[in-house]
Design a protein around this motif. Structure first.
Motif, mmCIF file in Angstrom:
data_model
loop_
_atom_site.group_PDB
_atom_site.id
_atom_site.type_symbol
_atom_site.label_atom_id
_atom_site.label_comp_id
_atom_site.label_asym_id
_atom_site.label_seq_id
_atom_site.Cartn_x
_atom_site.Cartn_y
_atom_site.Cartn_z
ATOM 1 N N LYS A 140 40.084 6.365 24.623
ATOM 2 C CA LYS A 140 39.503 7.827 25.163
ATOM 3 C C LYS A 140 41.095 8.639 24.658
ATOM 4 O O LYS A 140 41.733 9.186 25.459
ATOM 5 N N TYR A 141 41.172 8.734 23.432
ATOM 6 C CA TYR A 141 42.298 9.019 22.511
ATOM 7 C C TYR A 141 41.613 10.778 22.032
ATOM 8 O O TYR A 141 40.781 9.816 21.593
ATOM 9 N N PHE A 187 52.571 9.468 24.831
ATOM 10 C CA PHE A 187 51.572 10.155 24.928
ATOM 11 C C PHE A 187 50.538 9.305 25.480
ATOM 12 O O PHE A 187 50.257 8.372 25.426
ATOM 13 N N GLY A 188 49.849 10.645 26.546
ATOM 14 C CA GLY A 188 48.547 10.185 27.488
ATOM 15 C C GLY A 188 47.499 9.965 27.290
ATOM 16 O O GLY A 188 47.713 9.714 25.769
ATOM 17 N N ARG A 189 46.335 9.946 28.086
ATOM 18 C CA ARG A 189 45.319 9.350 27.408
ATOM 19 C C ARG A 189 44.154 10.464 28.399
ATOM 20 O O ARG A 189 44.632 10.291 29.229
ATOM 21 N N MET A 190 42.874 10.496 28.066
ATOM 22 C CA MET A 190 41.761 10.800 28.874
ATOM 23 C C MET A 190 41.552 9.619 30.241
ATOM 24 O O MET A 190 41.906 8.783 29.835
ATOM 25 N N VAL A 191 41.765 10.795 31.477
ATOM 26 C CA VAL A 191 41.416 9.938 32.844
ATOM 27 C C VAL A 191 39.784 9.206 32.899
ATOM 28 O O VAL A 191 39.991 8.123 33.374
ATOM 29 N N VAL A 242 39.939 11.492 17.254
ATOM 30 C CA VAL A 242 39.489 10.622 18.627
ATOM 31 C C VAL A 242 39.171 9.616 17.883
ATOM 32 O O VAL A 242 38.426 9.219 17.380
ATOM 33 N N ILE A 243 39.559 8.867 19.357
ATOM 34 C CA ILE A 243 39.052 7.494 19.061
ATOM 35 C C ILE A 243 38.442 7.253 20.688
ATOM 36 O O ILE A 243 38.712 6.935 22.128
ATOM 37 N N GLU A 244 37.146 7.215 21.347
ATOM 38 C CA GLU A 244 36.835 6.754 21.895
ATOM 39 C C GLU A 244 36.794 5.314 22.890
ATOM 40 O O GLU A 244 37.338 5.832 23.882
ATOM 41 N N ARG A 277 36.328 16.351 23.732
ATOM 42 C CA ARG A 277 35.594 15.977 22.623
ATOM 43 C C ARG A 277 34.499 17.356 21.945
ATOM 44 O O ARG A 277 34.984 17.806 20.452
ATOM 45 N N ASP A 278 33.859 17.145 22.461
ATOM 46 C CA ASP A 278 32.465 17.721 22.518
ATOM 47 C C ASP A 278 33.151 19.760 22.166
ATOM 48 O O ASP A 278 32.537 20.167 20.867
ATOM 49 N N ILE A 279 33.464 20.355 23.172
ATOM 50 C CA ILE A 279 34.074 21.639 22.798
ATOM 51 C C ILE A 279 35.021 21.976 21.831
ATOM 52 O O ILE A 279 34.930 22.265 21.495
ATOM 53 N N LEU A 280 35.338 20.587 21.522
ATOM 54 C CA LEU A 280 37.345 21.040 20.156
ATOM 55 C C LEU A 280 36.235 20.611 19.082
ATOM 56 O O LEU A 280 35.857 21.502 17.988
ATOM 57 N N TRP A 281 35.195 19.609 18.913
ATOM 58 C CA TRP A 281 34.421 20.066 17.494
ATOM 59 C C TRP A 281 33.372 20.764 17.473
ATOM 60 O O TRP A 281 33.202 21.291 15.917
ATOM 61 N N ARG A 282 33.241 22.235 18.200
ATOM 62 C CA ARG A 282 32.231 23.190 18.480
ATOM 63 C C ARG A 282 32.875 24.310 18.425
ATOM 64 O O ARG A 282 32.594 25.624 18.167
#
Length: 501
Positions: free
Chosen positions: A344-345, A311-315, A339-341, A324-329
């Protein structure tokens, strides 16, 4: 076949030193872009790319580059996207090699003139369509799939006899730098170049007046590229993102459906232009589908996907924060959501209770998040899809051939696939394209060759039989008009279309 000239030792040492020290990519400045374009244009005008042997040598060099530096590409994409070796080899390197080998095997046939049907007035003439190269192409890749979005179009440009300048995405800096370093050792140093330009610089690069511009990326950037190209009347191919819908019917194999959707959505941590963007799920199978997807994620990535080597990570943090923002809303998390900032996970996430007005349904998703919306039947799914902008892909899962046929024929998209996802975009024999808001133009295989070619109409006619063609000359006589009308009538009856002598 002669090998392309190698760069100077000083240039080689400079490139090697930059790579070993892990320094950031060197930016290609505007004047250097102008110089590279001029070099490529001079090479093209000298006829360097015209011969079949030259094209084959360059295509073979692309294959060698990928084979001899597979580990380097795996390392670069691992640094940029935390991309597993399996994904890099299968979805990046093999995809490009397949395109290059397909072009090598078919190049002679593609280059041959196409003879068209004769008619009454061209019985003694030869009518041809000749594919000629456009000139110097600018190819801009995207960070989701940085190798194929640069090199698959370049394969088409090479096969068609063009020079090309490649601009990899600055977001995947290690992959961009690797292409910048390797290409001079494999491809002709006058005809093919890599530039390292920022996203904001690309419209200015486009205005340098190339003969074709090929862009893969998001819609906002695509609009700016098209506007810049319009200033110089440069033709463009745009492969853009979009909300790719996926309909899951009540009459389908839920287990297989879940596996194929989960693979497509969470491959490369969801960073894909062609992955299913949301599921329109028949309400009768919603609970079963969510449970099946949950089981698939456990099977694919284990109980903690963060620890999975698959499994990868955000670029970058910008894409991470946006996802993350659209996921939480939006909606309710049924699976995942962690999420782990610092890493970038974002965990593979399934959302339920999603409303059409939620942020996740208003923006393209470039992350491992999959929203589900229930629908009552296929009619409701088709109506929902048709309310949106035309997407790059539409997917439908059903064992009912009538349902599949209806979704395919009653919706419009760049491509369609039933009972699987993404794979239609990987096949060299199928054109891949956008339509409407998802882009214009197509590529892959022969379609890439055609994209980078001008199909020139050629009529080869002698000077005999002026006793017939004189009818068209002034002074105009009624008798001549009657004869020409009669001839046209004969053409209509025999061939179904009108042809004046």
């Amino acid at each position: 076949m002669s090998s392309p000239p190698s760069p100077s030792p000083a240039r080689w040492f400079k490139a090697l030193r930059r790579t070993r020290l892990g320094e950031p990519c060197l930016k290609t400045y505007p004047q250097e872009c102008v110089d590279l374009l001029q070099r490529a244009r001079v090479a093209f005008q000298a006829g360097r790319t015209i011969k079949e042997g030259f094209r084959l040598a360059q295509l073979e060099a692309v294959v060698r580059m990928l084979e001899e530096h597979e580990c380097d590409f795996v390392d670069a994409l691992g640094r940029d996207l935390h991309k597993p070796r399996f994904e890099t080899v299968v979805s990046e390197l093999i995809l490009v090699k397949n395109e290059a080998l397909h072009a090598i095997n078919n190049l002679k046939k593609w280059m041959q003139p196409l003879h068209v049907e004769r008619n009454l007035s061209t019985t003694l003439d030869e009518c041809l369509v000749v594919s000629e190269p456009l000139g110097v192409a600018l190819i801009m890749g995207t960070w989701c799939s940085p190798v194929p979005t640069c090199l698959v179009p370049m394969v088409g440009a090479i096969a068609a006899g063009n020079c090309a300048i490649i601009s990899p995405s600055e977001c995947t800096a290690h992959t961009a730098e690797l292409l910048h370093r390797l290409m001079p050792f494999y491809l002709d140093n006058e005809c093919f170049h890599v530039i390292l330009a920022g996203t904001n610089d690309l419209p200015q690069v486009v205005e340098l007046h190339f003969d074709h511009v090929f862009f893969t990326g998001n819609r906002e950037e695509g609009i700016r590229i098209a506007q810049s190209a319009a200033h110089t009347l440069t033709p463009v191919t745009l492969i853009l993102g979009g909300k790719n819908p996926c309909y899951v019917d009540q009459n389908c194999d839920i287990s297989t459906t879940a596996q194929r959707i989960a693979w497509a959505r969470f491959h490369n941590a969801g960073q894909s232009l062609v992955a299913p963007d949301y599921i329109l799920c028949h309400k009768d199978v919603k609970a079963r589908l969510v449970q099946a997807l949950k089981c698939c994620l456990m099977q694919f990535y284990g109980s903690d996907p963060r620890e999975s080597r698959s499994f990868g990570r955000m670029v970058n943090l910008e894409i991470f924060n946006r996802t993350r923002d659209i996921l939480w809303r939006s909606g309710k998390v049924a699976v995942g959501g962690q999420v782990i900032e610092a890493e970038k996970y974002i965990a593979p996430t399934i959302l339920t209770e999603v409303a059409e007005s939620d942020p996740i349904m208003q923006q393209d998703i470039f992350g491992p998040v999959l929203p589900l919306l229930p629908v009552n039947n296929v009619d409701e799914a088709i109506a929902f899809i048709n309310k949106q902008e035309k997407s790059l892909c539409v997917y439908a899962y059903s064992n009912n051939s009538t349902v599949i046929s209806r979704v395919m024929s009653e919706t419009s998209s760049g491509s369609f696939c039933s009972n699987d996802s993404v794979v239609q975009s990987l096949m060299v024999a199928l054109p891949f394209s956008g339509v409407g808001a998802s882009g214009m133009g197509s590529y892959h295989g022969r379609y890439s060759f055609d994209t980078f070619s001008h199909r020139k109409s050629c009529l080869l006619r002698g000077t005999r039989f002026e006793c017939v063609t004189y009818l068209r000359y002034p002074p105009y006589e009624d008798r001549n008009l009657s004869l020409m009308t009669w001839a046209s009538t004969l053409s209509q009856r025999s061939q179904g279309w009108c042809q004046i002598l």
